[in-house]
Design a protein around this motif. Structure first.
Motif, PDB file in Angstrom:
ATOM      1  N   GLN A 121       0.809  -1.213   0.000  1.00 35.14           N
ATOM      2  CA  GLN A 121       0.000   0.000   0.000  1.00 35.14           C
ATOM      3  C   GLN A 121       0.850   1.274   0.000  1.00 35.14           C
ATOM      4  OE1 GLN A 121      -2.181  -0.911   3.593  1.00 35.14           O
ATOM      5  NE2 GLN A 121      -4.034  -1.370   2.427  1.00 35.14           N
ATOM      6  N   GLN A 167      -3.206  12.143  -1.116  1.00 33.48           N
ATOM      7  CA  GLN A 167      -4.640  11.861  -1.032  1.00 33.48           C
ATOM      8  C   GLN A 167      -4.792  10.461  -0.446  1.00 33.48           C
ATOM      9  OE1 GLN A 167      -6.301  12.331  -4.991  1.00 33.48           O
ATOM     10  NE2 GLN A 167      -6.979  14.401  -4.490  1.00 33.48           N
ATOM     11  N   LEU A 168      -5.614  10.348   0.547  1.00 34.23           N
ATOM     12  CA  LEU A 168      -5.912   9.062   1.160  1.00 34.23           C
ATOM     13  C   LEU A 168      -7.239   8.574   0.596  1.00 34.23           C
ATOM     14  CD1 LEU A 168      -5.034  10.008   4.834  1.00 34.23           C
ATOM     15  CD2 LEU A 168      -3.592   8.859   3.169  1.00 34.23           C
ATOM     16  N   VAL A 169      -7.235   7.360   0.079  1.00 38.81           N
ATOM     17  CA  VAL A 169      -8.428   6.784  -0.534  1.00 38.81           C
ATOM     18  C   VAL A 169      -8.861   5.600   0.308  1.00 38.81           C
ATOM     19  CG1 VAL A 169      -9.404   5.742  -2.615  1.00 38.81           C
ATOM     20  CG2 VAL A 169      -7.631   7.499  -2.813  1.00 38.81           C
ATOM     21  N   HIS A 170     -10.086   5.645   0.782  1.00 37.52           N
ATOM     22  CA  HIS A 170     -10.625   4.543   1.586  1.00 37.52           C
ATOM     23  C   HIS A 170     -11.084   3.420   0.644  1.00 37.52           C
ATOM     24  CE1 HIS A 170     -12.619   2.375   4.755  1.00 37.52           C
ATOM     25  NE2 HIS A 170     -13.710   2.309   3.990  1.00 37.52           N
ATOM     26  N   VAL A 171     -10.539   2.247   0.845  1.00 39.10           N
ATOM     27  CA  VAL A 171     -10.947   1.077   0.062  1.00 39.10           C
ATOM     28  C   VAL A 171     -11.419   0.016   1.028  1.00 39.10           C
ATOM     29  CG1 VAL A 171      -9.402   1.539  -1.876  1.00 39.10           C
ATOM     30  CG2 VAL A 171      -8.588   0.197   0.035  1.00 39.10           C
ATOM     31  N   PRO A 219     -15.373   6.226  -4.007  1.00 35.46           N
ATOM     32  CA  PRO A 219     -14.572   6.005  -2.786  1.00 35.46           C
ATOM     33  C   PRO A 219     -14.296   7.325  -2.060  1.00 35.46           C
ATOM     34  CG  PRO A 219     -13.241   5.731  -4.773  1.00 35.46           C
ATOM     35  CD  PRO A 219     -14.657   5.925  -5.203  1.00 35.46           C
ATOM     36  N   GLU A 220     -14.202   7.226  -0.745  1.00 37.65           N
ATOM     37  CA  GLU A 220     -13.960   8.410   0.065  1.00 37.65           C
ATOM     38  C   GLU A 220     -12.495   8.830  -0.080  1.00 37.65           C
ATOM     39  OE1 GLU A 220     -14.263   9.839   4.732  1.00 37.65           O
ATOM     40  OE2 GLU A 220     -14.914   7.839   4.182  1.00 37.65           O
ATOM     41  N   ILE A 221     -12.277  10.123  -0.395  1.00 41.89           N
ATOM     42  CA  ILE A 221     -10.914  10.648  -0.603  1.00 41.89           C
ATOM     43  C   ILE A 221     -10.683  11.793   0.384  1.00 41.89           C
ATOM     44  CG2 ILE A 221      -9.344  11.820  -2.196  1.00 41.89           C
ATOM     45  CD1 ILE A 221     -10.792  10.408  -4.489  1.00 41.89           C
ATOM     46  N   ILE A 222      -9.555  11.733   1.080  1.00 43.52           N
ATOM     47  CA  ILE A 222      -9.199  12.767   2.049  1.00 43.52           C
ATOM     48  C   ILE A 222      -7.872  13.384   1.602  1.00 43.52           C
ATOM     49  CG2 ILE A 222      -8.630  13.247   4.466  1.00 43.52           C
ATOM     50  CD1 ILE A 222     -10.229  10.697   5.170  1.00 43.52           C
ATOM     51  N   ASP A 223      -7.854  14.718   1.478  1.00 44.34           N
ATOM     52  CA  ASP A 223      -6.604  15.420   1.135  1.00 44.34           C
ATOM     53  C   ASP A 223      -5.775  15.593   2.391  1.00 44.34           C
ATOM     54  OD1 ASP A 223      -7.158  15.714  -1.579  1.00 44.34           O
ATOM     55  OD2 ASP A 223      -8.360  17.513  -1.230  1.00 44.34           O
TER      56      ASP A 223
END
Length: 189
Positions: free
Chosen positions: A149, A162-166, A182-186
């Motif tokens: 990962q 960018q963090l992508v929740h999978v 998918p949820e994306i957090i900067d």
């Protein structure tokens, strides 16, 4: 004729007296007197003096040592630097190298590491900061990632990410999760 005269008188065809016979006294070769050249002597003395001066300058440079701050333990980015993390060393320091002087050790203790500090390295003033690395409106969140990962390129402090929740592997996807993006957090590293 006497025997000595007979011996001297007989010489072989190549000019060497026969074995067992004594030749007369041999005259030393003529050696011309050497001329003294004052210019060469002056040049020699000047070169000797220049060499001595060069050695003196080198010895003075080698002896010019500066006490600097070194890192003795790993310090991660954002961690507060303690006195136990640092040490001192006396080295011949080039003027172009920016290192914290040993006398300034107390001014570094209590600051935060702005970069990862590795043992055995010199501490540069730019590697520590008095400011918090977490700005207003931000949170510091540790994230554990498996090797597969981790991004292929190395992250540097402050780089935007960018963090992508999978969904976890083996977790069944529901119609609700498959249809939604998918949820994306900067963030920044």
């Amino acid at each position: 004729m006497s025997k000595a005269q007979e011996r001297v008188g007989t010489v072989s065809s190549n000019g060497v007296p026969p074995q067992g016979q004594v030749a007369g006294p041999v005259a030393p070769p003529r050696v011309s007197a050497r001329r003294r050249r004052p210019g060469v002597i002056a040049l020699s003395l000047a070169l000797i003096a220049a060499g001595g001066a060069g050695v003196a300058v080198l010895l003075l440079q080698v002896g010019n040592r500066t006490e600097v701050v070194t890192v003795v333990r790993d310090v991660q980015v954002g961690q507060v630097v303690t006195e136990g993390d640092l040490g001192k060393a006396s080295i011949a320091l080039d003027p172009s190298v920016k290192a914290v002087r040993g006398s300034d050790l107390d001014s570094v203790v209590g600051k935060r590491a702005a970069a990862e500090l590795k043992p055995g390295s010199l501490l540069a003033p730019s590697q520590v900061t008095k400011d918090s690395l977490v700005k207003a409106g931000e949170q510091l969140v540790p994230i554990g990632l498996k090797p597969e990962q981790v991004p292929a390129t190395a992250l540097v402090p402050g780089q935007k990410v960018q963090l992508v929740h999978v969904p976890a592997q083996g977790e069944a996807e529901t119609d609700k999760t498959s249809a939604a993006a998918p949820e994306i957090i900067d963030g920044r590293s």
